[in-house]
Design an enzyme around this catalytic site. Structure first.
Site, PDB file in Angstrom:
ATOM      1  N   HIS A  17      11.091  58.115  -8.538  1.00  0.00           N
ATOM      2  CA  HIS A  17      10.666  57.724  -8.847  1.00  0.00           C
ATOM      3  C   HIS A  17       9.775  56.798  -8.386  1.00  0.00           C
ATOM      4  O   HIS A  17      10.478  55.231  -8.710  1.00  0.00           O
ATOM      5  CB  HIS A  17      11.100  57.333 -10.110  1.00  0.00           C
ATOM      6  CG  HIS A  17      10.542  57.303 -11.284  1.00  0.00           C
ATOM      7  ND1 HIS A  17      10.598  56.656 -12.655  1.00  0.00           N
ATOM      8  CD2 HIS A  17       9.147  58.139 -11.910  1.00  0.00           C
ATOM      9  CE1 HIS A  17      10.192  56.408 -13.625  1.00  0.00           C
ATOM     10  NE2 HIS A  17       9.494  57.250 -14.137  1.00  0.00           N
ATOM     11  N   HIS A  59       1.382  51.713 -13.307  1.00  0.00           N
ATOM     12  CA  HIS A  59       1.692  52.383 -14.370  1.00  0.00           C
ATOM     13  C   HIS A  59       1.601  52.436 -15.865  1.00  0.00           C
ATOM     14  O   HIS A  59       0.863  53.220 -15.957  1.00  0.00           O
ATOM     15  CB  HIS A  59       3.407  52.601 -14.419  1.00  0.00           C
ATOM     16  CG  HIS A  59       4.007  53.671 -15.877  1.00  0.00           C
ATOM     17  ND1 HIS A  59       3.394  53.158 -17.332  1.00  0.00           N
ATOM     18  CD2 HIS A  59       4.870  54.262 -15.536  1.00  0.00           C
ATOM     19  CE1 HIS A  59       4.524  53.973 -17.613  1.00  0.00           C
ATOM     20  NE2 HIS A  59       4.751  54.752 -16.923  1.00  0.00           N
TER      21      HIS A  59
HETATM   22  O1  G3P Z   1       6.306  61.347 -13.510  1.00  0.00           O
HETATM   23  C1  G3P Z   1       7.592  61.515 -14.076  1.00  0.00           C
HETATM   24  C2  G3P Z   1       7.596  60.463 -14.926  1.00  0.00           C
HETATM   25  O2  G3P Z   1       6.969  59.007 -14.377  1.00  0.00           O
HETATM   26  C3  G3P Z   1       6.945  60.119 -16.186  1.00  0.00           C
HETATM   27  O3  G3P Z   1       6.894  58.929 -16.815  1.00  0.00           O
HETATM   28  O4  G3P Z   1       5.947  57.197 -17.526  1.00  0.00           O
HETATM   29  O5  G3P Z   1       7.822  57.182 -15.426  1.00  0.00           O
HETATM   30  O6  G3P Z   1       5.106  57.773 -15.642  1.00  0.00           O
HETATM   31  P1  G3P Z   1       6.264  57.845 -16.203  1.00  0.00           P
HETATM   32 MG    MG Z   2       4.936  58.910 -13.325  1.00  0.00          MG
END
Ligand code: G3P
Ligand code: MG
Length: 249
Positions: A17, A59
């Site tokens: 992630h 993000h």
């Molecule tokens: O793509 C999965 C996840 O990254 C979605 O949430 O807020 O971490 O971008 P976020």
């Molecule tokens: Mg994400």
């Protein structure tokens, strides 16, 4: 480039992630390198447009949390954003790390035989524009790669625009909640996968998705026991911050 489908599913079960979760500054090349050093071979990262139309990894819609800049991403040119320090907020070891473009990250991933899950994360009001731009840039950057990046988004307008620009690139719909219409929404965008929050995912949904010809991914799981339970239910892809604790299969 292969065509991704339920039967031709080229992606690994473990996806890092934002590069390497919280171990390095999110959405930077340093994070992706760190994730790769923990044997991860696929990376989720967030992509949006600068004010002057350059696709970059970030993000938030604003600069404050992950850089030493301030204000809206959409209010800055990429030349301005490229000057910012995107590492010091995390730790001194990463001071001076920069905000990468999608093209830079694509080059690194392809050169290192790693795969991408590009989360299209549009700034408010730029959903369709960002979806189309990501799809076209992905087509260009991955033109010689055998495995295409998996595009995902919470924004259905962004995914719709991505489909129009590059129908053959695989798409996953991100959902934080699962209502009765989750399958219809995935189908309406010709998605190859559902990417649901682990808070709402269960075995019945995974079964129903598989019966409908969809793969299932989930985010963001940092507990090894929860990961095992999800894989026991048939999960296809786990997005995790815990690249040091959860070993890719
Ligand atoms: O793509 C999965 C996840 O990254 C979605 O949430 O807020 O971490 O971008 P976020
Ligand atoms: Mg994400």
């Amino acid at each position: 480039m292969i065509s991704v489908s339920f039967d031709d599913w080229p992606y690994p079960t473990h996806i890092a992630h934002r590069g390497a979760g919280k171990l390095a500054p999110e959405n930077t090349l340093a994070a992706i390198r760190l994730g790769a050093s923990h044997a991860y071979s696929m990376f989720e990262f967030d992509v949006k447009l600068s004010g002057d139309g350059v696709l970059l990894l970030m993000h938030d819609a604003t600069l404050e949390r992950t850089t030493d800049g301030c204000g809206r991403v959409a209010g800055h040119s990429f030349a301005q954003i490229a000057q910012l320090d995107a590492g010091s907020w995390h730790s001194a070891a990463y001071a001076g790390e920069s905000v990468p473009t999608l093209a830079q990250v694509a080059r690194w991933l392809i050169a290192n035989r790693a795969l991408a899950n590009i989360e299209i994360k549009p700034c408010p009001g730029r959903e369709a524009e960002t979806g189309a731009a990501v799809a076209l840039e992905a087509l260009h950057c991955w033109r010689e790669a055998s495995v295409p990046p998996l595009l995902s988004s919470f924004s259905e307008p962004a995914l719709r625009a991505a489909r129009q620009a590059a129908p053959d690139l695989p798409r996953a719909l991100l959902l934080a909640e699962l209502h009765d219409d989750w399958l219809a929404r995935c189908r309406a965008l010709d998605c190859v996968a559902l990417d649901a929050s682990a808070r709402v995912l269960n075995e019945a949904v995974i079964d129903a998705a598989h019966r409908a010809g969809l793969r299932v991914l989930t985010y963001t799981v940092n507990d090894a026991r929860q990961a095992r339970r999800l894989f026991g239910w048939g999960l296809d892809g786990l997005i995790t911050d815990a690249v040091d604790a959860i070993r890719p299969a």
